[in-house]
Write an enzyme that holds these catalytic residues in place. Sequence first.
Site, PDB file in Angstrom:
ATOM      1  CG  ASP A 117      -0.431  -0.231   2.510  1.00  0.00           C
ATOM      2  OD1 ASP A 117       0.766  -0.537   2.608  1.00  0.00           O
ATOM      3  OD2 ASP A 117      -1.175  -0.105   3.500  1.00  0.00           O
TER       4      ASP A 117
HETATM    5  C1  LAN Z   1       3.783  -0.691  10.053  1.00  0.00           C
HETATM    6  C2  LAN Z   1       3.538   0.714   9.721  1.00  0.00           C
HETATM    7  C3  LAN Z   1       2.833   0.972   8.443  1.00  0.00           C
HETATM    8  C4  LAN Z   1       1.918  -0.170   8.040  1.00  0.00           C
HETATM    9  C5  LAN Z   1       0.902   0.219   6.948  1.00  0.00           C
HETATM   10  C6  LAN Z   1       1.535   0.794   5.705  1.00  0.00           C
HETATM   11  C7  LAN Z   1      -0.057   1.275   7.493  1.00  0.00           C
HETATM   12  C8  LAN Z   1       0.093  -1.028   6.612  1.00  0.00           C
HETATM   13  O1  LAN Z   1      -0.935  -0.704   5.719  1.00  0.00           O
HETATM   14  C9  LAN Z   1       0.987  -2.144   6.172  1.00  0.00           C
HETATM   15  C10 LAN Z   1       1.959  -2.542   7.288  1.00  0.00           C
HETATM   16  C11 LAN Z   1       2.831  -1.392   7.805  1.00  0.00           C
HETATM   17  C12 LAN Z   1       3.946  -1.152   6.824  1.00  0.00           C
HETATM   18  C13 LAN Z   1       3.474  -1.715   9.146  1.00  0.00           C
HETATM   19  C14 LAN Z   1       3.873  -3.099   9.497  1.00  0.00           C
HETATM   20  C15 LAN Z   1       4.344  -3.361  10.934  1.00  0.00           C
HETATM   21  C16 LAN Z   1       5.119  -2.203  11.527  1.00  0.00           C
HETATM   22  C17 LAN Z   1       6.374  -1.954  10.722  1.00  0.00           C
HETATM   23  C18 LAN Z   1       4.196  -0.972  11.455  1.00  0.00           C
HETATM   24  C19 LAN Z   1       2.899  -1.134  12.211  1.00  0.00           C
HETATM   25  C20 LAN Z   1       4.986   0.052  12.232  1.00  0.00           C
HETATM   26  C21 LAN Z   1       5.667  -0.757  13.371  1.00  0.00           C
HETATM   27  C22 LAN Z   1       5.496  -2.249  13.018  1.00  0.00           C
HETATM   28  C23 LAN Z   1       6.738  -3.076  13.420  1.00  0.00           C
HETATM   29  C24 LAN Z   1       6.418  -4.540  13.262  1.00  0.00           C
HETATM   30  C25 LAN Z   1       7.167  -2.722  14.832  1.00  0.00           C
HETATM   31  C26 LAN Z   1       8.215  -3.603  15.378  1.00  0.00           C
HETATM   32  C27 LAN Z   1       7.587  -4.681  16.132  1.00  0.00           C
HETATM   33  C28 LAN Z   1       7.731  -5.991  15.898  1.00  0.00           C
HETATM   34  C29 LAN Z   1       6.737  -6.905  16.455  1.00  0.00           C
HETATM   35  C30 LAN Z   1       8.829  -6.548  15.106  1.00  0.00           C
END
Ligand code: LAN
Length: 729
Positions: A459
């Site tokens: 996305d």
């Molecule tokens: C995110 C942030 C953005 C998010 C969107 C683009 C909004 C979504 O549509 C797809 C997935 C994604 C890219 C995403 C995946 C997981 C993330 C990176 C996070 C929520 C921000 C933090 C999270 C990450 C996993 C945090 C670290 C924690 C662990 C359990 C490894």
Amino acid sequence: HNEKVPNGSVTVSEIHDEKTDYTRWRLLDERGRQTWHYLQTDEEVEQWPQSTADKYHLGLPTGLPNLPPPRTPLASAHNALTFFSALQLPPGNWACEYGGPLFLLPGLVIAWYVTQTPIPPAYAIQIKNYLFARQNAEDGGWGLHIEGESSVFGTAMNYVVCRLLGADAEDPRMVRARALLHELGGAVNGPHWAKFWLSVLGVCEWEIVNPVPPELWLLPDWVPIAPWRWWIHMRAVFLPMSFIWSRRFSHPLDPLTRSLRDELFTQPHNSINFAAHRNSISPRDNYHPKTWVLNTINWLLVNIWNPYLRSARLVQKAEAWTWKLMQMEDANTDFANLAPVNGPMHLLACYIEEGPDAYSVKRHRERMEDFLWVKDEGMLMNGTNGVQNWDTSFAIQAVMACPGFATDERWRPMLTKALEFLEDQQIREDCVDQEVCYRHPRKGAWGFSTREQGYTVSDCTSEAVKAVMQLQSTPGYPTLVSDERIHEAIDIILTMQNPSGGCSSYEPTRGSEYLEYLNAAEVFGRIMVEYDYPECTTACVTALMLFKKLYPTYRTADIDAFVERALAYIRRVQRPDGSWYGSWGICFTYAGMFALEALAAVGETYENSERVRRACKFFIDRQMEDGGWGETYRSCETGEWCNHERSQVVQTAWVCIALMEAGFPEQEPIRKALRMAMGRQRANGEWLQEGIEGVFNKSCMISYPNYKFIFPIKALGMYAERYGDIELD
Ligand code: LAN
């Protein structure tokens, strides 16, 4: 914070914590790489003045003027944009705190401590201040995230952070946190990741950590549980974690960690049978209990595999291959790494393998800065190295929704800058050894944060390419991203669809949902493989539809097939009550906005679709007295709508967008909602922070502070576009 503290002789209000001078903090943005700097000398301060954005993020008065009170939606959007445009950073992107999770700083601070990385005093002060500001008032603990109830994970780990950064064990706030921790059974009741980090620190014995065998990386690719099939974040964490576990690295005992051994447990350290606590966990932390399958595997690993079968040769081979994969991750991201969990682990792994003076260690230390953020409460660790591409793409789209704005001279420089930023951040090359390190193609993609981080997200690519196409097809904007590069982005999007028709986040799904049986994290749900998400699917659909309109001859058949299957998926996952469950924003309001946008993109609206009418009814039934909508993060945890006590501007904007996309025939609910949002707008055009907006892994919340500008602007613009820019009352 004024109540008498049990066991303490001073009250919290009598404590005078050290502070830093907020006029000395500066945010530097180098092509999207964001780092905060604390200026030491007056000369530096003079040469590098504080920007409006710095002041805003630090919670200092911005001096931005009051604006004429808006009477119409567009006037309100104009005021909001006047404020928001002042926060754009020189390369063209927007930034903000990206906090919420409370389990990130502990990994970083423990990794710093055990690798003997000097911690700047200003950081230590700021981090402690942040954690004290975020300590739960009721019980003195910390949760998994800033709005969550206190847990062992949050409390034990952040207690350790405060201590490592110099907090006194007899500080009344520490006394309170410790009392709660003991009430919850002590640190032995923490989840796997807590046990891992405490063993690294030398406060627990490694026997308390369930196995993290690097041998798994030696499994042939066809094996259904091979790690390359896992969700990218899980395998990225598992990789360095398995290496460190295999080495059983432990920080040599020092006076501070010796004291922590006394503080974190309910019984004397030397009387604890650590091996017996591998599976101990407090109910508060146990969001996703380990399955009997995983427990059996762990038992076999501990009792049979490790003692009798794990040969030195195999260990050596597994560690060597794991190390090689880690080096590829470092090379492909210039040591930025995927996220703030694997980042600090890589720092430690490099320290173990290559020693304190290695380039890898130096570069990782520098890269840790990319995750840190300073705000009024102190210093925190962001969930990624920023929100650069994501927020910038949405900001552009929000302005594009406002009739006349994009061609208005007032906004052209801002939008051109934003376009330049996105141009600069498109990923131009695939990874080195892409197949060997199991990376998805990325040439032509955008990631969530920066090109350097370099991870394709379905996305993020879609929203960015939409923003680029929208601007580049508007008179007066340069074509910075060539047709060829737009085709490359479309090619990437077309790789993202699953057989189900839905799209996941970073890659198409590679493994079976049954892998969830091996979910060892305990604190998160649905993390082991990629799933389909209506949000991601919609972004892909709308990008492809816009592309097809502008480029009617490129891969049209592929696009049509993709869109048709994607919509079938979106229709299929609508719940009987008309809603969609959101995985990345809270919750039904977020997913509903996307799903209805996808349906609208193929002409399915209120007028011709029973399901759209059902979706609208779901929202209309939940509109609050004041015209707004509000649901809490509990919606994400429970899968049921949980009403917020107060309507939320961001969620209200989401629902307005949803209803307008759906072609909801009555104006009044939307007018009422927008009136509410306009009523909350401040005289200078801004909105204030309300509840937390985002989520991941069902249980952890994360802040998207720019949403309070982006989505109201978009909703107001859409209203003006559809109904005219008329006064709402
Ligand atoms: C995110 C942030 C953005 C998010 C969107 C683009 C909004 C979504 O549509 C797809 C997935 C994604 C890219 C995403 C995946 C997981 C993330 C990176 C996070 C929520 C921000 C933090 C999270 C990450 C996993 C945090 C670290 C924690 C662990 C359990 C490894």
